[in-house]
Scaffold this active site. Structure first.
Site, PDB file in Angstrom:
ATOM      1  N   GLU A 190       0.459  -8.531  -5.292  1.00 38.07           N
ATOM      2  CA  GLU A 190       1.492  -7.659  -5.866  1.00 38.07           C
ATOM      3  C   GLU A 190       2.459  -8.443  -6.762  1.00 38.07           C
ATOM      4  O   GLU A 190       3.656  -8.559  -6.461  1.00 38.07           O
ATOM      5  CB  GLU A 190       2.268  -6.927  -4.780  1.00 38.07           C
TER       6      GLU A 190
ATOM      7  N   GLU B 223      -4.733  -1.846   0.088  1.00 35.93           N
ATOM      8  CA  GLU B 223      -3.848  -1.745   1.251  1.00 35.93           C
ATOM      9  C   GLU B 223      -3.416  -0.311   1.449  1.00 35.93           C
ATOM     10  O   GLU B 223      -3.078   0.392   0.488  1.00 35.93           O
ATOM     11  CB  GLU B 223      -2.564  -2.546   1.028  1.00 35.93           C
TER      12      GLU B 223
HETATM   13  C1  GAL Z   1       2.574  -4.622   0.510  1.00 37.47           C
HETATM   14  C2  GAL Z   1       2.213  -6.089   0.630  1.00 37.47           C
HETATM   15  C3  GAL Z   1       1.751  -6.465   2.008  1.00 37.47           C
HETATM   16  C4  GAL Z   1       2.675  -5.868   3.031  1.00 37.47           C
HETATM   17  C5  GAL Z   1       2.728  -4.370   2.845  1.00 37.47           C
HETATM   18  C6  GAL Z   1       3.588  -3.653   3.841  1.00 37.47           C
HETATM   19  O1  GAL Z   1       3.494  -4.450  -0.494  1.00 37.47           O
HETATM   20  O2  GAL Z   1       1.218  -6.431  -0.306  1.00 37.47           O
HETATM   21  O3  GAL Z   1       1.725  -7.864   2.125  1.00 37.47           O
HETATM   22  O4  GAL Z   1       3.947  -6.424   2.871  1.00 37.47           O
HETATM   23  O5  GAL Z   1       3.233  -4.095   1.573  1.00 37.47           O
HETATM   24  O6  GAL Z   1       3.618  -2.270   3.592  1.00 37.47           O
END
Ligand code: GAL
Length: 661
Positions: free
Chosen positions: A159, A311
């Site tokens: 990110e 994710e």
């Molecule tokens: C994303 C990030 C992850 C974790 C996640 C939590 O932004 O890439 O490492 O922090 O959010 O929701």
């Protein structure tokens, strides 16, 4: 793309399956736990995990040290269990020694405050020292694991989203500006520095937009955003080139944040083998599913095909004010929605919920409740579902007849101080227009305003405040070629340098829509509405004088604008000078789409049921809390249940069907 390299693609990693898994951070756990993890992963149908995203201080505990032993063991263990690895470069969170020994690696905000270690992403994209260490660890990681049989994809950083207003970034900004403008005169002209005595006599005088007494120069701010996106991309492609040199056949990705303002998503996507995104809709948000659909449509369009959900959360996140779990069935439904809209990979942050650290209250695929917890049980069920449908789905495409135009440069230019209305938010307007199409079950792609639009029956421009000449010509050519265009307010106002077009809006566009004069904007207060013929407008209204060519208008009713056109049509070009309330915008777009020959996926669906066609499969997704019945034309086989269905199909609360002909 690295010169001379034939880009590998997501299909090289999926090999006909839907990838299922998540970020795995074994360094947070004793080795005994790794064995339990792998057993549970196998039971849950996990195909792939992402390793090493935040492992830098474990891999390089002291400058130049290398601790790969633990990673060797994890890679081997996973491979032994048939689980593939997306291996991350750990460069999103430098070890504390780096900031301590090299304070030049730490970014500074606009007020000059340092972003210290102790969190994450405390690196300056412009720091030569940071880039040196990032390249070195990437080189060694790539060399060591290039031949490892578990390696299926590279994941660069995480990110990318940092800004830096410090001195090294200032020097890099000046170099970037010299390359863009060549001469100081050209820069002074582009930035309009005659205003407020800002004329530069030396490149050395130019700064990032740091804290100022009053409003900043908007073109300086716009260029700083362009610069930041480019610098982060340079960091990303530098690492990409290193891993690609070692493993030209292995695809590379970096994960985007959903509809994030900071990166030029079109430009970045060109550099990705695999486009991936992180997506965390709020389980309580009434329009959570639509927000997800928008991000999925955008990501698919950036990827020009299948993409990766890198994710999502199996349960609650930890970063909202109040963090809600997902009710039973919702994780499965939203995961299937991603697949319906083109995802060939469904992954989570993270495999096992942490017991320590800033994200210990963020859910995992195995939560604090353990394998018997409901969340893990649902994760397991979903793994089986994805295995069942994967073969029929992976690699297939969606066909859209409607496209929404979006451009980060237009967003950057409009998201600034001192605009006609602080209530107008580019992303919110985009959501409102996408919602109207989503609720009409019109499958929608996204495109850059200079992309070839000829394959679409309907082009929708919710708002593009800044349009280049090439983009304007592209829109004109599209309509001339027989296409239908619907355009919202605050479009075509400024050129590439954020200079207002003569007449307050591009003259070619005014001509296209049948606008003779745009006299004044009449922005509305939050919650205020304006009556129009047959509907109410929100957010904005305009004092427009129609030209002779306008074929059809819907007028404002009452108030200062009584009788003036709120909506104009000239031939196949429509202009909407307010934001109609949701039902009205839906009605308008459905009518224009129908006239343009764009068809919804299915007619007569109950409210809350989403229908998506991917390849020859029909996905039906019930976002409602109550069961819903869909009348199906003909018989189908539901790949999720193996049953043959036809006529009336009842979907349970949060239920889904994946129908093959
Ligand atoms: C994303 C990030 C992850 C974790 C996640 C939590 O932004 O890439 O490492 O922090 O959010 O929701």
């Amino acid at each position: 793309m690295t010169p001379g390299r034939t880009a590998p693609v997501l299909a090289d990693a999926t090999r006909g399956r839907i990838l299922y898994g998540g970020d795995y951070n074994p360094e947070q756990w004793p080795e005994e736990t790794w064995h339990e993890d792998v057993r549970l992963m196998r039971d849950a149908g996990v195909t792939t995990v992402t390793l090493g995203v935040f492992s830098w201080s474990t891999l390089e505990p002291r400058p130049g040290a290398r601790e790969f032993g633990w990673l060797d063991r994890v890679m081997d263990l996973l491979h032994g269990a048939g689980i593939d690895v997306v291996l991350a470069t750990p460069t999103a969170s430098p070890p504390p020694w780096m900031g301590r020994l090299h304070p030049d690696t730490l970014p500074r905000d606009a007020a000059g405050r340092t972003e210290w270690w102790g969190g994450r992403q405390h690196f300056s994209h412009s720091s030569a020292t940071y880039r040196h260490y990032a390249a070195a660890i990437t080189e060694d990681l790539a060399a060591r694991y290039a031949g490892h049989p578990a390696l299926t994809m590279w994941h660069i950083n995480n990110e990318y989203c940092t800004f830096d207003h410090g001195d090294e970034a200032a020097a890099a900004f000046r170099r970037w500006l010299r390359a863009r403008y060549g001469t100081l005169d050209a820069l002074n002209t582009a930035w309009g520095t005659a205003f407020w005595s800002q004329g530069y006599d030396s490149w050395d005088g130019i700064l990032p937009p740091r804290h100022t007494h009053y409003l900043k120069n908007p073109t300086q701010v716009l260029d700083f955003r362009r610069f930041t996106s480019d610098m982060l991309l340079e960091c990303c492609t530098a690492e990409r080139d290193i891993v690609a040199r070692h493993t030209p056949h292995i695809p590379v990705t970096t994960n985007f944040m959903p509809l994030w303002i900071g990166q030029d998503g079109w430009r970045w996507a060109e550099e990705e083998d695999v486009v991936s995104v992180d997506l965390y809709p709020d389980p309580r948000a009434p329009l959570g599913a639509q927000h997800a659909a928008l991000v999925q449509d955008l990501t698919r369009s950036q990827a020009r095909g299948p993409w990766m959900l890198m994710e999502q959360a199996a349960g609650p996140v930890n970063w909202r004010g109040v963090n809600h779990p997902k009710p039973p069935g919702l994780n499965r439904l939203w995961s299937l929605q991603a697949v319906a809209r083109g995802a060939d990979a469904v992954c989570y942050f993270q495999w096992r919920q942490s017991r320590q650290g800033a994200e210990k209250f963020h859910s995992g695929m195995v939560g604090h409740a353990g394998p018997q917890g409901r969340t893990h049980q649902e994760v397991k069920r979903l793994g089986a579902d994805l295995a069942r449908i994967g073969g029929a789905v992976a690699g297939t495409h969606l066909a859209a007849e409607v496209v929404i135009l979006h451009d980060w440069h237009a967003w950057w230019a409009s998201a600034q101080e001192a605009r006609p209305s602080a209530e107008v938010d580019h992303a919110a307007v985009l959501h409102a227009w996408h919602r109207a199409l989503w609720e009409s079950r019109l499958t929608t792609d996204f495109a850059h305003p200079e992309h070839d639009l000829s394959g679409y029956r309907l082009v929708v421009v919710p708002q593009l405040y800044l349009l280049t000449d090439a983009a304007v010509e592209n829109l004109l050519g599209y309509v001339r070629g027989g296409g239908t265009l619907v355009c919202g307010f605050l479009t075509g106002i400024a050129d590439e340098d954020d200079r207002v077009r003569p007449g307050g809006m591009d003259a070619r566009l005014r001509e296209l829509f049948g606008i003779r004069t745009l006299h004044e904007w009449w922005p509305l207060e939050a919650g205020e509405t304006v009556a129009c013929e047959g509907f109410h407008g929100t957010l904005w209204s305009e004092e427009i004088e129609a030209g002779p060519g306008a074929d059809e208008t819907l007028a404002y009713r009452g108030g200062e604008l009584d009788g003036l056109p709120a909506v104009l049509r000239k031939g196949r070009a429509w202009y909407v000078s307010t934001l109609p309330e949701p039902e009205a915008l839906r009605g308008l777009l459905a009518r224009v789409a129908a006239a343009a020959g764009a068809r919804p996926v299915l007619d007569g669906l109950p409210a809350g049921v989403e229908a998506v066609r991917r390849g020859d499969l029909l996905f039906l997704l019930n976002h409602g809390r109550e069961p819903a019945t869909v009348q199906l034309p003909g018989g189908h086989r539901d790949l999720l249940t193996g049953e043959t269905v036809g006529g009336a199909l009842t979907l349970s609360r949060y239920g889904a069907a994946v129908l093959a002909p």
